[in-house]
Design a protein around this motif. Structure first.
Motif, PDB file in Angstrom:
ATOM      1  N   SER A 341      49.644  42.138  48.063  1.00  0.00           N
ATOM      2  CA  SER A 341      51.105  42.184  48.086  1.00  0.00           C
ATOM      3  C   SER A 341      51.685  42.340  46.689  1.00  0.00           C
ATOM      4  O   SER A 341      52.857  42.684  46.540  1.00  0.00           O
ATOM      5  CB  SER A 341      51.661  40.919  48.751  1.00  0.00           C
ATOM      6  N   LEU A 342      50.881  42.099  45.661  1.00  0.00           N
ATOM      7  CA  LEU A 342      51.286  42.298  44.271  1.00  0.00           C
ATOM      8  C   LEU A 342      50.604  43.544  43.746  1.00  0.00           C
ATOM      9  O   LEU A 342      49.415  43.760  43.992  1.00  0.00           O
ATOM     10  CB  LEU A 342      50.888  41.082  43.427  1.00  0.00           C
ATOM     11  N   SER A 343      51.325  44.389  43.033  1.00  0.00           N
ATOM     12  CA  SER A 343      50.754  45.647  42.570  1.00  0.00           C
ATOM     13  C   SER A 343      49.585  45.405  41.627  1.00  0.00           C
ATOM     14  O   SER A 343      49.561  44.443  40.864  1.00  0.00           O
ATOM     15  CB  SER A 343      51.818  46.485  41.859  1.00  0.00           C
ATOM     16  N   ALA A 344      48.620  46.314  41.678  1.00  0.00           N
ATOM     17  CA  ALA A 344      47.469  46.210  40.788  1.00  0.00           C
ATOM     18  C   ALA A 344      47.892  46.363  39.340  1.00  0.00           C
ATOM     19  O   ALA A 344      47.287  45.762  38.439  1.00  0.00           O
ATOM     20  CB  ALA A 344      46.428  47.263  41.149  1.00  0.00           C
ATOM     21  N   ALA A 345      48.931  47.161  39.082  1.00  0.00           N
ATOM     22  CA  ALA A 345      49.429  47.306  37.720  1.00  0.00           C
ATOM     23  C   ALA A 345      49.922  45.971  37.182  1.00  0.00           C
ATOM     24  O   ALA A 345      49.678  45.625  36.019  1.00  0.00           O
ATOM     25  CB  ALA A 345      50.547  48.346  37.678  1.00  0.00           C
ATOM     26  N   ARG A 346      50.591  45.204  38.025  1.00  0.00           N
ATOM     27  CA  ARG A 346      51.074  43.886  37.605  1.00  0.00           C
ATOM     28  C   ARG A 346      49.909  42.919  37.416  1.00  0.00           C
ATOM     29  O   ARG A 346      49.886  42.155  36.437  1.00  0.00           O
ATOM     30  CB  ARG A 346      52.047  43.342  38.649  1.00  0.00           C
ATOM     31  N   VAL A 347      48.939  42.932  38.315  1.00  0.00           N
ATOM     32  CA  VAL A 347      47.784  42.043  38.157  1.00  0.00           C
ATOM     33  C   VAL A 347      47.017  42.396  36.889  1.00  0.00           C
ATOM     34  O   VAL A 347      46.550  41.517  36.160  1.00  0.00           O
ATOM     35  CB  VAL A 347      46.858  42.116  39.386  1.00  0.00           C
ATOM     36  N   SER A 348      46.893  43.683  36.602  1.00  0.00           N
ATOM     37  CA  SER A 348      46.223  44.104  35.371  1.00  0.00           C
ATOM     38  C   SER A 348      46.962  43.594  34.142  1.00  0.00           C
ATOM     39  O   SER A 348      46.339  43.118  33.188  1.00  0.00           O
ATOM     40  CB  SER A 348      46.120  45.627  35.332  1.00  0.00           C
ATOM     41  N   GLU A 349      48.280  43.688  34.171  1.00  0.00           N
ATOM     42  CA  GLU A 349      49.072  43.173  33.050  1.00  0.00           C
ATOM     43  C   GLU A 349      48.840  41.678  32.863  1.00  0.00           C
ATOM     44  O   GLU A 349      48.642  41.192  31.739  1.00  0.00           O
ATOM     45  CB  GLU A 349      50.554  43.442  33.301  1.00  0.00           C
ATOM     46  N   ILE A 350      48.840  40.945  33.967  1.00  0.00           N
ATOM     47  CA  ILE A 350      48.614  39.499  33.909  1.00  0.00           C
ATOM     48  C   ILE A 350      47.212  39.191  33.399  1.00  0.00           C
ATOM     49  O   ILE A 350      47.014  38.319  32.538  1.00  0.00           O
ATOM     50  CB  ILE A 350      48.831  38.883  35.308  1.00  0.00           C
ATOM     51  N   THR A 351      46.214  39.895  33.915  1.00  0.00           N
ATOM     52  CA  THR A 351      44.829  39.663  33.499  1.00  0.00           C
ATOM     53  C   THR A 351      44.658  39.910  32.013  1.00  0.00           C
ATOM     54  O   THR A 351      44.040  39.106  31.299  1.00  0.00           O
ATOM     55  CB  THR A 351      43.875  40.582  34.290  1.00  0.00           C
ATOM     56  N   ARG A 352      45.193  41.008  31.528  1.00  0.00           N
ATOM     57  CA  ARG A 352      45.085  41.315  30.100  1.00  0.00           C
ATOM     58  C   ARG A 352      45.798  40.269  29.260  1.00  0.00           C
ATOM     59  O   ARG A 352      45.273  39.808  28.234  1.00  0.00           O
ATOM     60  CB  ARG A 352      45.649  42.707  29.815  1.00  0.00           C
TER      61      ARG A 352
END
Length: 392
Positions: A341-352
């Motif tokens: 439900s959360l975009s992968a682009a946002r998860v990538s930003e959070i992970t980084r």
């Protein structure tokens, strides 16, 4: 779960690619596909260079293919650079793309399509930095996945002044290509995946990590850029079983000063004597919230009690397993639903962002308020307290 998501994503991608007419992408060797998938830009001030090296451990036979002789590894390195030749690095080879697609049972698309993903690092650029001045971060991918699936994280860390080494654990990936053209496929995939298998896997990965550290920190390293590595500032992060391997590597090698497990069920328990070095758990809220059921979260709870130093347990609301790697990002660009439900682009930003905060705190000793409490900028991140099964 990664297998299922990737397979479903590429099946949908088949129709999208054919409709978009992407079969005419420029040759992958240029590293400059103009209308294909791409990785997000790094957020740091440094231009990033990259290279790959072959390393051979003459002290042990290959654990999966003893008949192959000595353990051989391919390692990709990312680092700051002050000069480059203008050619961006290839994401993966056409053969690797083909085998990864075949593993997912995908037909009807150009088999080299994944080799045309646009990266941000420049191939063969000269490393820049003071001698013994760059902290080193070792990355380990999920089972069957090539090291390239962690490229977004690697490029970002390098842009902030880190040396990054991602390891292809030979015969555990669908394809590892060596400079002489040999392609090692996944022999470990053919072994029964019982408890002993996973213990064998993470123990072998810890041996791979220690060997790579030996090669990158010895006085006369084969790769010239190794002179920039600060051997006193080394950390490890990984996704899925690569994250679980961070625990095993820290237990086996004291040079790994800090570790991050990204959405990986831990395999070998931390002993009762404990592990006092800093550690970060980062995972899906749906799977790794302390109040969720199942065996995955139970392994984190078990190890949490034996982590005696600095530690955090963070979960991301709305993320799925593939969201944390390039697989989720590339699927999203093709309009593919991976179930998050959360975009992968946002998860990538959070992970980084949270990975870098952890490394800045523990390798550079720079205060990181982001790791102390929930952030209004990243409301999807929840801080968990396992003893109360509470995440805020």
């Amino acid at each position: 779960m990664t297998h299922t998501l990737f397979r479903r994503g590429l099946t949908v991608a088949t129709a999208l690619l054919m409709l978009a007419g992407m079969g005419g992408l420029p040759a992958a060797a240029t590293g400059e596909p103009g209308n294909g998938t791409h990785l997000p830009r790094p957020t740091g001030p440094h231009t990033v260079g990259t290279t790959s090296v072959q390393l051979t451990d003459g002290s042990r036979p290959d654990p999966w293919a003893p008949g192959a002789g000595k353990r051989e590894l391919m390692v990709s390195l990312w680092y700051p650079t002050a000069s480059h030749n203008g050619l961006r690095a290839q994401y993966m080879t056409p053969t690797e793309s083909e085998l990864l697609l075949e593993e997912g049972g995908i037909t009807g698309v150009p088999l080299d399509v994944l080799s045309t993903t646009r990266t941000n690092a420049f191939a063969g650029a000269r490393p820049a930095g003071p001698k013994r001045g760059l902290p080193l971060v070792v990355l380990s991918p999920g089972f069957t996945k090539p090291r390239t699936t962690l490229t977004t994280l690697a490029e970002d860390l390098a842009s902030h002044g880190y040396m990054v080494a991602a390891i292809d654990h030979t015969y555990e990936s669908v394809a590892t290509t060596f400079p002489d053209g040999r392609v090692a496929t996944c022999i470990a995939c053919e072994v029964p995946h019982d408890e002993a298998f996973w213990e064998r896997l993470v123990t072998g990965r810890a041996a791979d990590v220690s060997f790579v550290l030996d090669e990158l920190t010895r006085a006369h390293a084969t790769w010239n850029g190794a002179r920039l590595v600060d051997p006193s500032r080394i950390a490890m992060a990984g996704h899925s079983v690569g994250g679980a391997s961070a625990v095993t590597s820290m237990l086996a090698d004291s040079r790994v000063r800090a570790g991050i497990d990204i959405d990986g069920t831990t395999q070998v328990p931390i002993p009762n004597s404990g592990l006092s070095r800093p550690f970060l758990f980062l995972g899906r809220q749906s799977q790794y919230s302390p109040d969720s059921g199942g065996g995955a979260v139970a392994t984190w709870k078990r190890d949490w009690e034996r982590l005696t130093g600095w530690k955090r347990w963070l979960v991301v609301a709305g993320a799925e397993h593939a969201s944390f790697t390039d697989i989720g990002l590339l699927a999203e660009q093709l309009g593919i639903d991976i179930g998050a439900s959360l975009s992968a682009a946002r998860v990538s930003e959070i992970t980084r962002r949270y990975t870098r905060a952890f490394l800045e705190l523990h390798l550079r000793h720079r205060p990181q308020p982001l790791l102390n409490e929930p952030s209004e900028r990243y409301p999807q991140i929840k801080f968990c307290t396992p003893t109360t099964s509470n995440c805020v």
